[in-house]
Design a protein around this motif. Sequence first.
Motif, mmCIF file in Angstrom:
data_model
loop_
_atom_site.group_PDB
_atom_site.id
_atom_site.type_symbol
_atom_site.label_atom_id
_atom_site.label_comp_id
_atom_site.label_asym_id
_atom_site.label_seq_id
_atom_site.Cartn_x
_atom_site.Cartn_y
_atom_site.Cartn_z
ATOM 1 N N ARG A 25 34.695 -17.168 -18.578
ATOM 2 C CA ARG A 25 33.424 -16.973 -19.274
ATOM 3 C C ARG A 25 33.570 -17.013 -20.795
ATOM 4 O O ARG A 25 32.575 -17.002 -21.511
ATOM 5 C CB ARG A 25 32.816 -15.620 -18.886
ATOM 6 C CG ARG A 25 32.281 -15.555 -17.476
ATOM 7 C CD ARG A 25 31.000 -16.360 -17.331
ATOM 8 N NE ARG A 25 29.901 -15.823 -18.084
ATOM 9 C CZ ARG A 25 28.955 -15.039 -17.575
ATOM 10 N NH1 ARG A 25 28.996 -14.694 -16.300
ATOM 11 N NH2 ARG A 25 27.952 -14.603 -18.319
ATOM 12 N N GLY A 26 34.801 -17.008 -21.276
ATOM 13 C CA GLY A 26 35.008 -17.034 -22.715
ATOM 14 C C GLY A 26 36.213 -16.201 -23.109
ATOM 15 O O GLY A 26 36.949 -15.691 -22.262
ATOM 16 N N VAL A 78 39.603 -9.574 -18.940
ATOM 17 C CA VAL A 78 38.481 -8.632 -18.960
ATOM 18 C C VAL A 78 37.392 -9.146 -18.023
ATOM 19 O O VAL A 78 36.895 -10.262 -18.206
ATOM 20 C CB VAL A 78 37.892 -8.493 -20.380
ATOM 21 C CG1 VAL A 78 36.727 -7.507 -20.387
ATOM 22 C CG2 VAL A 78 38.961 -8.071 -21.371
ATOM 23 N N PRO A 79 37.006 -8.387 -16.999
ATOM 24 C CA PRO A 79 35.902 -8.823 -16.137
ATOM 25 C C PRO A 79 34.586 -8.857 -16.921
ATOM 26 O O PRO A 79 34.288 -7.918 -17.672
ATOM 27 C CB PRO A 79 35.858 -7.752 -15.041
ATOM 28 C CG PRO A 79 37.176 -7.038 -15.117
ATOM 29 C CD PRO A 79 37.599 -7.120 -16.557
ATOM 30 N N TRP A 80 33.825 -9.914 -16.756
ATOM 31 C CA TRP A 80 32.542 -10.014 -17.449
ATOM 32 C C TRP A 80 31.638 -8.838 -17.091
ATOM 33 O O TRP A 80 30.837 -8.384 -17.919
ATOM 34 C CB TRP A 80 31.854 -11.326 -17.114
ATOM 35 C CG TRP A 80 30.435 -11.372 -17.607
ATOM 36 C CD1 TRP A 80 29.297 -11.337 -16.867
ATOM 37 C CD2 TRP A 80 30.019 -11.403 -18.982
ATOM 38 N NE1 TRP A 80 28.197 -11.358 -17.689
ATOM 39 C CE2 TRP A 80 28.615 -11.398 -18.991
ATOM 40 C CE3 TRP A 80 30.708 -11.445 -20.193
ATOM 41 C CZ2 TRP A 80 27.874 -11.424 -20.168
ATOM 42 C CZ3 TRP A 80 29.968 -11.474 -21.371
ATOM 43 C CH2 TRP A 80 28.571 -11.464 -21.353
ATOM 44 N N GLY A 110 27.451 -18.937 -24.254
ATOM 45 C CA GLY A 110 26.720 -18.282 -25.339
ATOM 46 C C GLY A 110 26.549 -16.794 -25.138
ATOM 47 O O GLY A 110 26.055 -16.098 -26.024
ATOM 48 N N ASP A 111 26.964 -16.276 -23.976
ATOM 49 C CA ASP A 111 26.761 -14.851 -23.682
ATOM 50 C C ASP A 111 27.587 -13.947 -24.587
ATOM 51 O O ASP A 111 27.124 -12.881 -25.009
ATOM 52 C CB ASP A 111 27.103 -14.561 -22.220
ATOM 53 C CG ASP A 111 26.086 -15.145 -21.259
ATOM 54 O OD1 ASP A 111 24.928 -15.346 -21.688
ATOM 55 O OD2 ASP A 111 26.437 -15.399 -20.092
ATOM 56 N N LEU A 112 28.816 -14.360 -24.899
ATOM 57 C CA LEU A 112 29.649 -13.530 -25.770
ATOM 58 C C LEU A 112 29.062 -13.443 -27.179
ATOM 59 O O LEU A 112 29.087 -12.377 -27.804
ATOM 60 C CB LEU A 112 31.075 -14.078 -25.838
ATOM 61 C CG LEU A 112 32.047 -13.682 -24.732
ATOM 62 C CD1 LEU A 112 33.411 -14.329 -24.977
ATOM 63 C CD2 LEU A 112 32.199 -12.170 -24.650
ATOM 64 N N LEU A 115 26.178 -11.034 -27.065
ATOM 65 C CA LEU A 115 26.698 -9.672 -26.951
ATOM 66 C C LEU A 115 27.246 -9.204 -28.292
ATOM 67 O O LEU A 115 26.959 -8.081 -28.729
ATOM 68 C CB LEU A 115 27.804 -9.626 -25.892
ATOM 69 C CG LEU A 115 28.579 -8.306 -25.800
ATOM 70 C CD1 LEU A 115 27.688 -7.197 -25.270
ATOM 71 C CD2 LEU A 115 29.819 -8.469 -24.922
ATOM 72 N N ARG A 116 28.026 -10.043 -28.950
ATOM 73 C CA ARG A 116 28.624 -9.652 -30.217
ATOM 74 C C ARG A 116 27.558 -9.297 -31.247
ATOM 75 O O ARG A 116 27.684 -8.307 -31.986
ATOM 76 C CB ARG A 116 29.500 -10.780 -30.764
ATOM 77 C CG ARG A 116 30.404 -10.325 -31.900
ATOM 78 C CD ARG A 116 30.810 -11.452 -32.801
ATOM 79 N NE ARG A 116 29.726 -11.882 -33.673
ATOM 80 C CZ ARG A 116 29.337 -11.242 -34.773
ATOM 81 N NH1 ARG A 116 29.918 -10.125 -35.124
ATOM 82 N NH2 ARG A 116 28.352 -11.707 -35.506
ATOM 83 N N ALA A 117 26.487 -10.071 -31.299
ATOM 84 C CA ALA A 117 25.420 -9.794 -32.255
ATOM 85 C C ALA A 117 24.786 -8.434 -31.987
ATOM 86 O O ALA A 117 24.518 -7.664 -32.925
ATOM 87 C CB ALA A 117 24.369 -10.901 -32.197
ATOM 88 N N ARG A 118 24.555 -8.107 -30.717
ATOM 89 C CA ARG A 118 23.960 -6.808 -30.359
ATOM 90 C C ARG A 118 24.895 -5.663 -30.711
ATOM 91 O O ARG A 118 24.469 -4.634 -31.250
ATOM 92 C CB ARG A 118 23.642 -6.785 -28.860
ATOM 93 C CG ARG A 118 22.556 -7.758 -28.401
ATOM 94 C CD ARG A 118 21.158 -7.163 -28.576
ATOM 95 N NE ARG A 118 20.960 -5.953 -27.799
ATOM 96 C CZ ARG A 118 20.612 -5.923 -26.506
ATOM 97 N NH1 ARG A 118 20.453 -7.074 -25.843
ATOM 98 N NH2 ARG A 118 20.417 -4.785 -25.879
#
Length: 348
Positions: A25-26, A78-80, A110-112, A115-118
Amino acid sequence: MRVNEARAAAADWIREHGGRTPGFRGSYFSGSTVDLPADAEVPPGSDTDVMLVVDGPEPAAKPGKFRHRGALLEVTVVPWESLASPEHVLSSYHLATPFRTDTVIADPTGDLGRLRARVAAGFAEPRWVLRRRAEARARVERGLRDLADGRVDPERSWPALVLGWLFPTGVTTHVLLVAGLRNPTVRLRYVATRELLTTHGTPDRHEELLRLLGSHRLTAERAEHHLRALAATFDAAAEVARTPFPFGSDLTAAARPIAVDGSLARIRAGDHREIAFWLAATFARCHLVLDADGPAALREAHRPAFAELLADLGIRTADDLRARAGAVLRFLPTLDAWADDLRPTAPR
């Protein structure tokens, strides 16, 4: 090697190998090098931590520490599922800290990035800082309560008992680092906490943390003596290691520069009392390996050196561990007050 070169090597490994992991996932950077400028030298004995995010269960074969394009990498899976909720990440000091800044290496969905922005936006909010502090404090209390109360498995080995005291005791530093929005590093936690407390004008408080660890009177000469003995124990354990341990990749030829060379550099830089934490942790881990995989003669040959280091920390018996665990638990209200006094000084 410079930090940007190590990061480039990590990104290259992700492209060539990590991205082929089932459920990929990244990936993102973590650890102590995250806060370093790109053109800084990677400190002696430091690795570059890479978190490999996957859907589903963790792969049976975990990468651990290894060299790629000259860089010493440590890759952790790391599990998503553990990252899917920004609120959960913001409440966890180990998960939240890397996302203070742009650490993302690969992000195919794009999920990471989202998440990082939040997490970056909410990282310094008092409610999340308090939750992360509470998580760290609970680790101290949970880790030491049974030991302090004498509820210890009689079959538990001496190295395991030592680790059961050592790591929760060391998390006292994480309570303060979390409160100050600093990186809760593992190996150099006492160095980072000294710097934080000195910045806030309370270096005397660091002395109390060292007293609870038992290294407050340790000299550089004694620390270097113990390191030489540790190097021999490390080599013996690395040679016989067969049983899989979670820390197994820390006791390999690739990891030796961290355990030995990096520790020597810290001792000679004046961090001998702080690095005692990692000397003791590595010694104990080596003896877990020797107990599992080494012949009796090899175990006995290296046991006195471990006992000698522990004696310099004031630890000789299980009763000493019990007493020291109790002292840390009684110290927690003071630790809470110290954490309340801290104000963020690091960039978000």
